[in-house]
Design an enzyme around this catalytic site. Sequence first.
Site, short mmCIF file in Angstrom:
data_model
loop_
_atom_site.label_atom_id
_atom_site.label_comp_id
_atom_site.label_asym_id
_atom_site.label_seq_id
_atom_site.Cartn_x
_atom_site.Cartn_y
_atom_site.Cartn_z
N GLN A 126 41.02 31.19 39.80
CA GLN A 126 40.92 30.49 41.07
C GLN A 126 40.09 31.30 42.05
O GLN A 126 40.42 32.46 42.33
CB GLN A 126 42.33 30.26 41.64
N GLY A 127 39.03 30.72 42.58
CA GLY A 127 38.16 31.41 43.53
C GLY A 127 38.35 30.89 44.93
O GLY A 127 37.54 30.08 45.42
N SER A 161 42.64 36.60 40.31
CA SER A 161 43.49 36.94 39.17
C SER A 161 42.87 36.45 37.87
O SER A 161 42.47 35.29 37.74
CB SER A 161 44.88 36.29 39.33
N GLU A 244 53.59 21.00 44.75
CA GLU A 244 55.02 21.18 44.50
C GLU A 244 55.57 22.22 45.48
O GLU A 244 55.08 23.35 45.54
CB GLU A 244 55.26 21.67 43.06
N GLU A 386 54.02 35.49 56.88
CA GLU A 386 53.64 35.19 58.26
C GLU A 386 53.08 33.78 58.37
O GLU A 386 53.40 33.02 59.30
CB GLU A 386 52.61 36.22 58.76
#
Length: 399
Positions: A126-127, A161, A244, A386
């Site tokens: 995922q970028g 990742s 989800e 946060e």
Amino acid sequence: MDFQPDAGLDTFRQDVREFVRAGLPAELAGKPRGSVRSQRAEVERWQRVLNEKGWGAPYWAQKDGGTGWSVLQQLIFDEECVAAGTPTQDGFAQKLLGPVLNAFASPEQKAEHLPHIFSGTRLWCQGFSEPGSGSDLASLRTRADRDGDHYVVNGQKIWTSYAHEADWIFLLVRTDQEARKQAGITFLLVDMKTPGITVRPIRSIDDCHHLNETFFDNVRVPVANRIGAEGDGWKITKFLLNNEHATAADLPILKRYLMEIRKLAASQKAGRNSLIARHEFALRLARFDAEVNAIAMMVKRVAAMEQDHSPAAHAMGSMLKIRGTELQQRMSEFLVESLGDYGAVAYPEPHAEGAEPPLPMQGMGRGIANEMFFRRASTIYGGTSEVQRGIIAKAVFQL
């Protein structure tokens, strides 16, 4: 809502448990601990087993080739797989990209990518995050300029990742430099073998290599690899991230930690007696038990909200994310503490071979220190605590 036991779910859990017990090859059981993606060969082999059962896409609707399971059934499946130590599926493909393709992709794009997701032969990363654009995702600066039938992509992503293992990346880029920041974003699929892509490893605090910096230098991406219309990236991303909410707490991991602490309570010694005989240990175990059960009830509540399409599920999911990830950190720390001197044994690579020192409960003790370090990031990835508190405040106080 009704919190009485559901006999149908109990039967479903037993079915999943029996399938995993019978279908999981012995040599694949017990790895990884849950914080690392399995090796490619293991992902492919486990995917084949699931496909033969008809469970190759546990999180998708039946019309898309999935199981059509409810959120609670999906959670039960995850819990039983984690408890049995099955290999992972490719979560990026199964839980994030797959639903996006099913909802927004063209027939040609589905035909190109979905078969590889079912076979496990095309791994994804995922970028999204960039230096300075992590929590404020819409401020991303990686740009894609149209050049005929291609986009020319330039920029940098970070914390990517498994980019070093991935075959493809789903990528957010800025295609309109003048529009307000949410409006100028586009969603692209990019082959990681495309010239101009450089992946540089980041060694994280758990001493593993699963994170990377990813650089794009005049990378040419076919316009045919765009999902949706130009500028639809933010809409698609909201769909992806909000798909989800009930899974935000990662309940299967919490239940596995609780199971492991209970095993240690009876097997690990403190002097002549087992750990459970120590008042302070028993008290902390009881508190963890209560907290995990409370989160489990909250998960059921959020799952019911999602089924009813309640907008309140978004804020409740953020609450789950905060409570669940903070509890992951405390429980993993307690596991290390409970193992005493053995808890400090660290393994640089979860898949590394070689001699190992004897550990109490070898399968559980291996790498627990690394996992404790990994869980330090759980309150950051997937939206920092946060940011989650800001979402809750806006929802509750209608700011």
